[in-house]
Scaffold this motif. Structure first.
Motif, short mmCIF file in Angstrom:
data_model
loop_
_atom_site.label_atom_id
_atom_site.label_comp_id
_atom_site.label_asym_id
_atom_site.label_seq_id
_atom_site.Cartn_x
_atom_site.Cartn_y
_atom_site.Cartn_z
N GLU A 43 0.79 -1.24 0.00
CA GLU A 43 0.00 0.00 0.00
C GLU A 43 0.82 1.29 0.00
OE1 GLU A 43 -2.97 -0.28 3.08
OE2 GLU A 43 -3.83 -2.08 2.22
N LYS A 44 2.14 1.22 -0.03
CA LYS A 44 2.97 2.43 -0.01
C LYS A 44 4.08 2.32 -1.06
CE LYS A 44 1.00 4.24 3.67
NZ LYS A 44 0.33 5.54 3.66
N TYR A 159 -3.20 -4.12 8.30
CA TYR A 159 -2.36 -2.93 8.33
C TYR A 159 -1.43 -3.04 7.13
CZ TYR A 159 1.49 0.12 9.77
OH TYR A 159 2.47 1.07 9.79
N LEU A 160 -1.53 -2.09 6.21
CA LEU A 160 -0.72 -2.12 4.99
C LEU A 160 -0.88 -3.45 4.26
CD1 LEU A 160 2.49 -0.50 6.49
CD2 LEU A 160 0.75 0.65 5.12
N GLY A 164 0.24 -8.50 9.82
CA GLY A 164 1.44 -8.15 10.56
C GLY A 164 2.57 -7.89 9.60
N HIS A 165 3.50 -7.05 10.03
CA HIS A 165 4.70 -6.79 9.25
C HIS A 165 5.89 -7.08 10.14
CE1 HIS A 165 2.85 -5.04 5.71
NE2 HIS A 165 1.91 -4.69 6.54
N LEU A 166 6.76 -7.94 9.65
CA LEU A 166 7.91 -8.35 10.46
C LEU A 166 9.19 -7.87 9.79
CD1 LEU A 166 8.68 -10.08 12.98
CD2 LEU A 166 8.98 -11.99 11.42
N VAL A 167 10.01 -7.15 10.55
CA VAL A 167 11.33 -6.73 10.08
C VAL A 167 12.35 -7.46 10.93
CG1 VAL A 167 12.95 -4.79 10.01
CG2 VAL A 167 10.61 -4.48 9.20
N ALA A 168 13.35 -8.07 10.29
CA ALA A 168 14.41 -8.78 11.01
C ALA A 168 15.75 -8.18 10.61
CB ALA A 168 14.37 -10.27 10.67
N LEU A 169 16.57 -7.90 11.62
CA LEU A 169 17.89 -7.30 11.39
C LEU A 169 18.95 -8.11 12.10
CD1 LEU A 169 16.74 -3.65 12.05
CD2 LEU A 169 17.53 -4.50 9.85
N ARG A 209 17.45 -9.32 15.63
CA ARG A 209 16.36 -8.62 16.30
C ARG A 209 15.17 -8.61 15.35
NH1 ARG A 209 14.99 -7.06 21.00
NH2 ARG A 209 14.79 -4.80 20.65
N LEU A 210 14.00 -8.93 15.90
CA LEU A 210 12.77 -9.00 15.11
C LEU A 210 11.77 -7.99 15.66
CD1 LEU A 210 14.18 -11.79 14.64
CD2 LEU A 210 11.91 -12.75 14.38
N PHE A 211 11.13 -7.27 14.74
CA PHE A 211 10.14 -6.25 15.13
C PHE A 211 8.85 -6.54 14.37
CE2 PHE A 211 14.37 -4.40 15.47
CZ PHE A 211 14.35 -3.83 16.73
N LEU A 212 7.79 -6.82 15.13
CA LEU A 212 6.49 -7.10 14.52
C LEU A 212 5.56 -5.92 14.72
CD1 LEU A 212 4.36 -9.17 13.36
CD2 LEU A 212 3.68 -9.49 15.74
N ASP A 213 5.08 -5.35 13.61
CA ASP A 213 4.02 -4.33 13.66
C ASP A 213 2.68 -5.03 13.45
OD1 ASP A 213 5.72 -2.12 13.87
OD2 ASP A 213 5.84 -1.85 11.71
N PHE A 214 1.73 -4.79 14.35
CA PHE A 214 0.39 -5.33 14.16
C PHE A 214 -0.63 -4.28 14.60
CE2 PHE A 214 -0.77 -6.21 18.62
CZ PHE A 214 0.47 -6.18 19.24
#
Ligand SMILES: [Cu+2]
Length: 247
Positions: A43-44, A159-160, A164-169, A209-214
């Motif tokens: 969506e972006k 959302y988008l 969920g959106h997961l970013v892993a670094l 490190r994992l970051f989940l946006d929900f």
């Protein structure tokens, strides 16, 4: 920093810690000029991720682009120190790219150790648990389960375009992993929680490190985890996904 001739170019050089700053940047193409045509993903046209070097702070922002290709976003770097920004984009006619740039906020820097490995995160009364292993050399299935006040959440909101959106670094060098959701809202098989499933491929062993946006009840929250990626297990617990879609 650069990929396929594309580069993320910050135009704002000074950022005061704790101060909202009008941050500007461009993405330049192989011809050196700012890119103005992008494909929409989730969506972006551009997803902007900013993390502190110690991976304690995470922000997922959506800048606005002017017709000349200059992107703007209100950015606050919470404390003095080193940060990394990532722009997730797909210039029209090209592949999707993740471009990075280093940012810093002036002042005394007090780096914190990586948060301990943990499979449970709490945020605003929500508890998110992580099941699955990051294993080298295979697509790793990760299941994140969302509960609120001890009860499974079954009405997550899209959302988008996803639940969920997961970013892993990667902790060592902030390498950005590509993580693919398994299914999407409205596909007839993906439920609105409590479980959100992703596939991730790690390029090396070590800490991530994992970051989940929900999103739930109209608000987006971020749950964060530290996970160690090991060698490939002798008997893989999960097979590589077949037939799941890339988004
Ligand atoms: Cu985004």
């Amino acid at each position: 920093m650069s990929e396929n001739g594309y580069t993320l170019n910050p135009l704002t050089t000074t950022i005061e810690p704790g101060e909202p700053t009008d941050f500007h940047f461009t993405v330049s193409g192989p011809d050196g000029r700012p890119v103005t045509d992008y494909q929409v993903q989730h969506e972006k046209k551009l997803h902007f991720i900013v993390v502190s070097r110690d991976l304690g702070s995470f922000q997922h922002l959506h800048p606005e682009m002017a017709p000349d290709g200059v992107w703007s976003v209100k950015l606050t770097l919470p404390e003095a120190g080193a940060y990394r920004a990532f722009a997730d984009v797909a210039p029209t006619g090209g592949a999707s790219l993740t471009l990075g740039a280093d940012l810093s906020a002036a002042g005394d820097y007090d780096p914190k150790p990586l948060p301990e490995a943990s499979r449970t995160a709490t945020v605003d009364g929500y508890t998110v648990t992580l099941d699955g292993e990051l294993a080298l050399g295979q697509a790793s299935r990760l299941t994140l389960k969302v509960a609120k006040d001890g009860r499974p959440v079954t009405d997550l909101q899209p959302y988008l375009g996803a639940y969920g959106h997961l970013v892993a670094l990667r902790a060592e060098d902030l390498a950005y992993l590509h993580v693919h959701p398994d299914g999407e809202p409205g596909d007839g098989r993906t439920t609105a929680g409590p479980e959100i499933v992703f596939y991730a491929e790690v390029p090396s062993t070590g800490d991530y490190r994992l970051f989940l946006d929900f999103q739930h009840e109209g608000k987006v929250r971020t749950a964060d985890f530290t996970l160690n990626a090991g060698e490939r297990p002798a008997t893989p617990r999960t097979a590589a996904p077949s037939g799941h879609h890339h988004h």
